[in-house]
Design an enzyme around this catalytic site. Structure first.
Site, short mmCIF file in Angstrom:
data_model
loop_
_atom_site.label_atom_id
_atom_site.label_comp_id
_atom_site.label_asym_id
_atom_site.label_seq_id
_atom_site.Cartn_x
_atom_site.Cartn_y
_atom_site.Cartn_z
N SER A 1 12.69 6.65 6.40
CA SER A 1 12.44 6.42 7.83
C SER A 1 12.91 5.02 8.22
O SER A 1 12.68 4.07 7.49
CB SER A 1 10.94 6.57 8.07
OG SER A 1 10.64 6.25 9.39
N GLY B 1 7.29 -2.08 5.45
CA GLY B 1 8.68 -2.50 5.32
C GLY B 1 9.67 -1.54 5.95
O GLY B 1 9.36 -0.39 6.24
N GLU C 1 0.81 -1.22 0.00
CA GLU C 1 0.00 0.00 0.00
C GLU C 1 0.84 1.27 0.00
O GLU C 1 1.99 1.27 0.44
CB GLU C 1 -0.94 -0.02 1.20
CG GLU C 1 -0.23 -0.09 2.53
CD GLU C 1 -1.19 -0.25 3.70
OE1 GLU C 1 -2.10 -1.08 3.62
OE2 GLU C 1 -0.99 0.49 4.69
N CYS D 1 2.31 -2.04 14.90
CA CYS D 1 2.18 -1.91 13.45
C CYS D 1 1.48 -3.13 12.84
O CYS D 1 1.88 -4.27 13.10
CB CYS D 1 3.58 -1.75 12.86
SG CYS D 1 3.62 -1.82 11.08
N CYS E 1 7.09 -7.14 6.67
CA CYS E 1 8.26 -6.57 7.34
C CYS E 1 8.79 -7.55 8.38
O CYS E 1 8.01 -8.26 9.02
CB CYS E 1 7.88 -5.25 8.01
SG CYS E 1 9.30 -4.40 8.73
N CYS F 1 7.27 -4.64 14.79
CA CYS F 1 6.95 -3.61 15.79
C CYS F 1 5.54 -3.88 16.32
O CYS F 1 4.61 -4.18 15.55
CB CYS F 1 7.02 -2.22 15.17
SG CYS F 1 8.66 -1.83 14.53
N CYS G 1 3.44 8.38 0.81
CA CYS G 1 4.14 7.49 1.74
C CYS G 1 4.20 6.14 1.03
O CYS G 1 3.16 5.56 0.70
CB CYS G 1 3.31 7.44 3.02
SG CYS G 1 3.90 6.24 4.18
N CYS H 1 -0.33 1.89 8.93
CA CYS H 1 0.48 1.11 8.00
C CYS H 1 0.10 -0.38 8.01
O CYS H 1 0.14 -1.02 9.04
CB CYS H 1 1.93 1.31 8.40
SG CYS H 1 3.07 0.27 7.55
#
Ligand code: SF4
Length: 345
Positions: A192, A160, A89, A117, A110, A114, A103, A332
């Site tokens: 980032s 990611g 996305e 997320c 990923c 985290c 973004c 995200c």
């Protein structure tokens, strides 16, 4: 698959067809600067060579599977399908300043896991290629064309960890900044990271003018580890050294997502101030987009404001961010995760 992002292959086709360089320039401008569709871009080439280009080049690498436009602000979430069936996305933001941002994602899923997320809950599948990274921008520009707008800022903050895909992310940066292609200023791009020291060093020395954002989220080692397992591998002390070195190239952005009862206590504020003392940074205080399946709660706005005010009073540059597109599941990975569940049932 030869794509429009394979500049060497394009050059080969140009050369075997003896297309004049100035016609190729018009062709590239039509694709990357004017965001024309394939037929219109081909039309700038001599008629007799169009079939060869059409036969040997793939114009579009991602299929836009869904587009969700926010009803409360100007955000659009785009869900893309890769050629091997994965969903990724991108989010297009149209702030009042008029500087349209995107973004973008750098991986399918990923590996960082985290806790806050939705992408982190999917696990890692594979890196996105250069073509897949850039196609998110190209297709967003094509979507924006009828609005008379185009992408001005690019942020690697989607699905990611970009600094775990440095080969393809760095190649895409080169192409984004190439005057012959997107011609984006380095200062309009932000990468980032959760904090991968070696890659941060390589990134800042190779691209000193591209912004670096560190997702810090806590300056207390134990809290950070709970939020971001990657913090066990790279402890805060090590990241601080890298931050100090990175800040010699310019201000580093610090991302601080506020979670109720997790990293918004007075001791969290004190640790943050001590940790960043003496480093030229800009701190972004970020609200949490709550989503089904997560038991985390965001810090209420009034408390976020207070937290930010304390930091400002201590001399830090701080921006209190607001969530854009919360009605279109802009957290995200949230929408992709939902779609994957749907397709399994
Ligand atoms: S926040 Fe970024 S690094 Fe962490 S799991 Fe999500 S996508 Fe990966």
């Amino acid at each position: 698959m030869t794509t429009i992002y394979d500049i060497e292959a394009l050059e080969e086709i140009r050369s075997r067809n003896a297309v004049q360089p100035h016609r190729m320039k018009l062709f590239r401008n039509a694709l990357f600067k004017s965001s024309n569709d394939w037929k219109d871009a081909l039309a700038v080439l001599p008629e007799e060579v169009r079939a060869d280009f059409d036969e040997h080049i793939t114009f579009q690498c991602l299929e836009m599977a869904e587009r969700h436009d926010s009803e409360i602000d100007q955000a659009s979430k785009l869900i893309f399908k890769t050629h091997d069936g994965h969903l990724i996305e991108s989010v297009v933001l149209r702030p009042k300043s008029g500087r349209i941002s995107i973004c973008i994602s750098s991986q399918v899923g990923c590996a960082c896991y985290c806790s806050f997320c939705a992408t982190g809950k999917m696990g890692f599948t594979r890196n996105l290629t250069v073509a897949e990274i850039l196609d998110q921008i190209t297709q967003a520009n094509r979507m924006l064309k009828p609005e008379g707008r185009s992408i001005r800022n690019v942020v690697f903050m989607g699905m990611g960890e970009p600094l775990l895909n440095t080969d393809f992310v760095f190649q895409s940066l080169e192409m984004m900044m190439d005057p012959k292609l997107y011609d984006l200023a380095a200062s309009r791009i932000t990468v980032s990271t959760v904090g991968i020291p070696n890659a941060m060093e390589e990134f800042t020395s190779t691209y000193p003018d591209v912004h670096l954002a560190l997702s810090l989220h806590s300056a207390v080692q134990e809290v950070r580890q709970r939020m971001m397992p990657q913090a066990r591998v790279y402890p805060l002390e090590q990241i601080r050294e890298t931050l100090v070195a990175a800040s010699r190239h310019g201000k580093v952005m610090i991302e601080y997502l506020m979670l109720a009862g997790v990293n918004d206590r007075p001791e969290d504020l004190q640790a943050l101030e001590e940790y960043l003392q003496g480093i030229p940074v800009h701190i972004n205080i970020i609200p949490f987009n709550e989503y089904p399946g997560s038991n985390l709660r965001g810090t209420p706005e009034a408390e976020r404001t207070q937290f930010a005010d304390h930091l400002k009073a201590s001399g830090f540059n701080v921006t209190l961010r607001y969530s854009l597109g919360s009605d279109i599941a802009a957290a995200c990975g949230q929408l992709v995760q939902h779609k994957q569940k749907e397709s399994r049932t």
